[in-house]
Design an enzyme around this catalytic site. Structure first.
Site, short mmCIF file in Angstrom:
data_model
loop_
_atom_site.label_atom_id
_atom_site.label_comp_id
_atom_site.label_asym_id
_atom_site.label_seq_id
_atom_site.Cartn_x
_atom_site.Cartn_y
_atom_site.Cartn_z
N ILE A 110 -11.38 -6.61 46.49
CA ILE A 110 -11.66 -5.91 47.76
C ILE A 110 -12.62 -6.74 48.61
O ILE A 110 -12.45 -6.83 49.83
CB ILE A 110 -12.22 -4.49 47.51
CG1 ILE A 110 -11.26 -3.69 46.61
CG2 ILE A 110 -12.43 -3.77 48.84
CD1 ILE A 110 -11.78 -2.31 46.21
N ARG B 183 -21.48 -12.40 40.46
CA ARG B 183 -22.09 -12.87 39.22
C ARG B 183 -22.05 -14.40 39.11
O ARG B 183 -22.95 -15.03 38.61
CB ARG B 183 -21.41 -12.23 38.01
CG ARG B 183 -22.18 -11.00 37.54
CD ARG B 183 -21.43 -10.26 36.48
NE ARG B 183 -20.09 -9.95 36.97
CZ ARG B 183 -19.23 -9.17 36.33
NH1 ARG B 183 -19.56 -8.64 35.18
NH2 ARG B 183 -18.03 -8.93 36.84
N SER B 184 -20.94 -14.98 39.61
CA SER B 184 -20.86 -16.45 39.61
C SER B 184 -20.09 -16.89 40.86
O SER B 184 -19.31 -16.11 41.41
CB SER B 184 -20.17 -16.94 38.34
OG SER B 184 -18.96 -16.26 38.18
N ARG C 122 -20.36 2.04 45.17
CA ARG C 122 -20.82 3.24 44.49
C ARG C 122 -22.22 3.54 45.00
O ARG C 122 -23.01 2.61 45.24
CB ARG C 122 -20.90 3.02 42.97
CG ARG C 122 -19.56 3.00 42.28
CD ARG C 122 -18.98 4.43 42.15
NE ARG C 122 -17.71 4.42 41.45
CZ ARG C 122 -16.51 4.37 42.04
NH1 ARG C 122 -16.40 4.35 43.35
NH2 ARG C 122 -15.41 4.38 41.31
N GLU D 72 -22.89 12.53 44.89
CA GLU D 72 -21.79 13.11 45.68
C GLU D 72 -21.32 14.42 45.06
O GLU D 72 -21.32 14.54 43.83
CB GLU D 72 -20.61 12.11 45.71
CG GLU D 72 -20.97 10.84 46.45
CD GLU D 72 -19.89 9.76 46.30
OE1 GLU D 72 -18.78 10.07 45.85
OE2 GLU D 72 -20.19 8.62 46.64
N HIS E 199 -16.74 9.48 50.95
CA HIS E 199 -16.02 8.70 49.92
C HIS E 199 -14.51 8.69 50.19
O HIS E 199 -13.72 9.18 49.39
CB HIS E 199 -16.32 9.27 48.52
CG HIS E 199 -16.04 8.28 47.42
ND1 HIS E 199 -16.75 8.25 46.24
CD2 HIS E 199 -15.12 7.29 47.31
CE1 HIS E 199 -16.28 7.28 45.46
NE2 HIS E 199 -15.29 6.69 46.09
C1 8YV Z 1 -11.58 7.31 44.59
C2 8YV Z 1 -12.74 5.17 43.97
O1 8YV Z 1 -12.74 7.88 44.99
O2 8YV Z 1 -11.08 3.72 43.23
C3 8YV Z 1 -12.23 4.08 43.13
O3 8YV Z 1 -13.02 3.54 42.35
O4 8YV Z 1 -13.87 5.42 44.08
C4 8YV Z 1 -11.72 5.90 44.73
O5 8YV Z 1 -10.66 5.24 45.14
C5 8YV Z 1 -11.25 8.11 43.46
O6 8YV Z 1 -10.96 7.61 42.29
C6 8YV Z 1 -10.44 9.30 43.90
O7 8YV Z 1 -11.03 10.42 43.53
#
Ligand code: 8YV
Length: 319
Positions: free
Chosen positions: A160, A180-181, A237, A266, A284
């Site tokens: 990502i 990390r590297s 996160r 959350e 989220h």
């Molecule tokens: C979703 C996420 O929040 O993929 C992840 O790690 O945080 C999200 O895409 C989740 O899993 C859906 O509830």
């Protein structure tokens, strides 16, 4: 009869709210025990020995204690790329593979990261409220911050992170990262830690996995390094950012603003954050498009199907 049934239809424990589309598909093939509260032994004791699979999402908890309560457990399938709520070590010790949903959500999360960066810098939500409140006739809105050509720091240069950098390149941004590297195949400048990266950028986008290794990584020192003209964007996160330190930094002008899609507890977002004008807050929704959630649901399902038909898993999490 019921025995044959059980053998034909593996029993799964669903520990998170899932999309109806996925839930219906699961119900057609499996016996589903939906969101049984793990700490309620009375409700759980009867079914626990028969559970062969657990279905979770990115936010759900599958701790060692739960895994230990499931002697017949064979697989854990996570609807999400992040699996920081799952004790993967405990699962692997038992020989239980864990799967997640990588790749299919890269575009959406990267889109949202860029969207939040532009929204907070160009003050789009504030501008929207300004027009709705009919303040425009009283004079122009305050000027905002240019994004194109700015310096971007990406914390976490995985799939990502790279999708974010790729988009930022189209905005002629100067791109640097920490991970990390170093990744020698990438043409971006590497910094060994978040503080040294924050010191040289205008926008810091956080997209590193959650969990113990990154807890509180974006702390008061990193925010100070980002500085009074810097913006923090978090699509990773909530745990990666020291939330009280962030609130202090926003309140005292230590940084200019923040675009946040994730939070520590959350769906509860501290009142202080909700009242601030220099933040853009989203619930989220990084992967939250119909198209991507369907693709994630499909992959979650396909991993389970592969497992229960003796085929290799599509996207297992590394040991
Ligand atoms: C979703 C996420 O929040 O993929 C992840 O790690 O945080 C999200 O895409 C989740 O899993 C859906 O509830």
């Amino acid at each position: 009869m019921s025995q044959t049934n059980t053998a034909e239809r593996p029993e799964l424990l669903v520990v998170a709210p899932l999309m109806p589309f996925l839930m219906e598909a699961l119900c057609r093939e499996y016996t589903i025990h939906d969101r049984i509260h793990v700490s309620d032994p009375a409700a759980f004791g009867g079914v626990a020995p028969r559970i062969r699979g657990v279905v979770a999402n990115g936010e759900a908890k599958v701790p060692r204690e739960l895994i230990a309560q499931l002697p017949a457990l064979e697989v854990i399938s996570v609807f999400g790329v992040g699996y920081d709520g799952v004790d993967v070590a405990a699962a692997h010790e038992r020989g239980v593979p864990v799967t997640n949903t990588p790749e299919v959500l890269n575009d959406d999360v990267a889109d949202l990261a860029i969207g939040l960066m532009i929204a907070v810098a160009r003050r789009i939500p504030q501008a929207d409220r300004f027009v709705r409140a009919n303040e425009w006739p009283n004079g122009p809105i305050a000027l905002s911050r240019k994004v194109t050509g700015g310096r971007l720091g990406v914390v976490g240069m995985g799939r990502i992170g790279q999708a974010i950098a790729h988009r930022a390149a189209a905005f002629n941004m100067e791109i640097a990262y920490t991970a990390r590297s170093p990744r020698p195949n990438l043409n971006y400048t590497y910094y060994p830690d978040a503080a040294s990266l924050a010191a040289v950028v205008d926008f810091l986008i956080v997209i590193t996995p959650g969990g113990a290794g990154t807890r509180g990584m974006i702390d008061a020192r990193v925010l100070k390094a980002l500085g009074p003209d810097g913006y923090l964007i978090n699509v990773a996160r909530g745990s990666v950012v020291d939330q009280p330190a962030l609130i202090d930094a926003l309140r005292n002008g230590v940084i200019a603003g923040a675009g946040l899609d994730v939070f520590v507890n959350e769906p509860n977002v501290p009142e202080e954050l909700r009242a601030m004008l220099n933040v853009v807050l989203t619930p989220h929704i990084g992967s939250g498009t119909k198209q991507t959630r369907e693709a994630m649901g499909q992959l979650t399902f396909d991993n389970l199907r592969a497992h229960f038909s003796g085929k290799p898993l599509l996207t297992p999490v590394d040991a």
